[in-house]
Enzyme design. Sequence first.
Site, PDB file in Angstrom:
ATOM      1  N   HIS A  48       0.828  -1.206   0.000  1.00 22.14           N
ATOM      2  CA  HIS A  48       0.000   0.000   0.000  1.00 22.14           C
ATOM      3  C   HIS A  48       0.862   1.255   0.000  1.00 22.14           C
ATOM      4  CE1 HIS A  48      -2.505   3.081   2.194  1.00 22.14           C
ATOM      5  NE2 HIS A  48      -3.279   2.789   1.180  1.00 22.14           N
ATOM      6  N   GLU A  51       2.138   1.873  -3.468  1.00 21.87           N
ATOM      7  CA  GLU A  51       1.093   2.506  -4.302  1.00 21.87           C
ATOM      8  C   GLU A  51       1.025   4.009  -4.040  1.00 21.87           C
ATOM      9  OE1 GLU A  51      -3.122   3.819  -3.691  1.00 21.87           O
ATOM     10  OE2 GLU A  51      -3.022   1.696  -3.129  1.00 21.87           O
ATOM     11  N   HIS A  52       1.136   4.419  -2.783  1.00 19.60           N
ATOM     12  CA  HIS A  52       1.127   5.847  -2.457  1.00 19.60           C
ATOM     13  C   HIS A  52       2.368   6.548  -3.002  1.00 19.60           C
ATOM     14  CE1 HIS A  52      -2.004   6.864   0.783  1.00 19.60           C
ATOM     15  NE2 HIS A  52      -2.362   5.686   0.281  1.00 19.60           N
ATOM     16  N   GLU A 128      -4.539   7.827   7.446  1.00 21.03           N
ATOM     17  CA  GLU A 128      -5.533   6.923   6.861  1.00 21.03           C
ATOM     18  C   GLU A 128      -5.865   5.785   7.833  1.00 21.03           C
ATOM     19  OE1 GLU A 128      -6.115   4.274   2.753  1.00 21.03           O
ATOM     20  OE2 GLU A 128      -4.265   5.419   3.092  1.00 21.03           O
TER      21      GLU A 128
END
Length: 409
Positions: A48, A51-52, A128
């Site tokens: 993740h 991806e960021h 998040e």
Amino acid sequence: MNQPNLTILPNGLTVASWALPGVETAAVALSADTGSRFESARLNGLAHLFEHMVFKGTARRSARAIAEEMEDVGAQLNAWTSRDATMFHARLLARDLPLGVDLIADLVTSARFDADDIIREKEVVLQELGEARDTPDDIVFDQLQEAAYPNQGLGRSVLGDETSLAAITRDDLLAWQADHYAPQRLTLVAAGKLDHDTLCRLAEAAFPGPATDAVAPNGDAAQFAPSNRHDKRRIEQAQLTAAWAAPGHHDSAQDAALLFALAAGGGMSSRLFQQVREERGLAYTVSAALQPYADGGLLSVHAATDPAQAAAARALVEQVLHETAAGLEQAELNRARAQALAGLLMALEAPQGVADFMARSLLVHRRIVPPAEIVARIEAVTVDEARAAGAAMLAHTPARAEIGRHKPA
């Protein structure tokens, strides 16, 4: 509708397209056959964070340039990471497809991974994570995954946690890129107003070079090992979830299991909604869903209820599930079948839906499964098969995750 086209380039990159008549737009997506289940526990959250990080700048584009280049042409660019896949996708005017292919390729092949950006983006992911933890009807599903697959990749959060995020270094990001984003693990799909040969030429230019010798990473095998998680925070609505082992993508019973889940809790006409909410008023939200993976799956149920009514709601939910497995009626099966077919066929009327369908199909089955084949399978499921699928899933002890100050199961 035209038929899809599929080409595997010399470097191993899979390129698929589906030209759609009567549209002026295109959707393009790059799917990577990887996700959080392939991480080690120490580096949980790496997929993740990768991806960021690719959006923070590449060798040719700053983070601002990435955003401006897409919005200058009215395009939309986004990405997501799941437990078993990662997707980068853009929706744009057909004439701007070359930009979409070039930009997405630039992200995953040439990201800078600047040290200061890594520090800042870890803080963003922590925000998040905090938001998810503050949303009980969100975080309870992470807890359910952990209860179903303890100490396994499938059981860990996609976001990671404070300790694992702190451990991730630039070298880890570069190693993830080398191992998980080799051309032979990537699929480029596009749908809309386009030409397949042109798309292949764009892909060859955007992903140059030969196939790499990167070894395909393997995640640990899914082992359903049900346990219980109870988060005793004080909230207004108790969040109740449970999960049973279910058929995976390649199991012949998956279609029957899907229709059972839809009939039991897939909409306002489902047994769970009607009996738990409408007739007894025990929950505002109640549903059931099937989540298949390559090597297994989960049938899950969720209900949000007053903590004082948690025990009654939990008992009724499971009673309704078992009653559905024992006495599913033809009309209920027909309704569930209509829901499944409508969801599939409506999605295939838009470029984004078609691109997503091709990407999922290639990741799961290594081919573009004709929609007619899926329709035929769903149409062929009988009441007895749906009942049997439900009974098989419910025959064993479930995993449970619950949030709220109430008596646990």
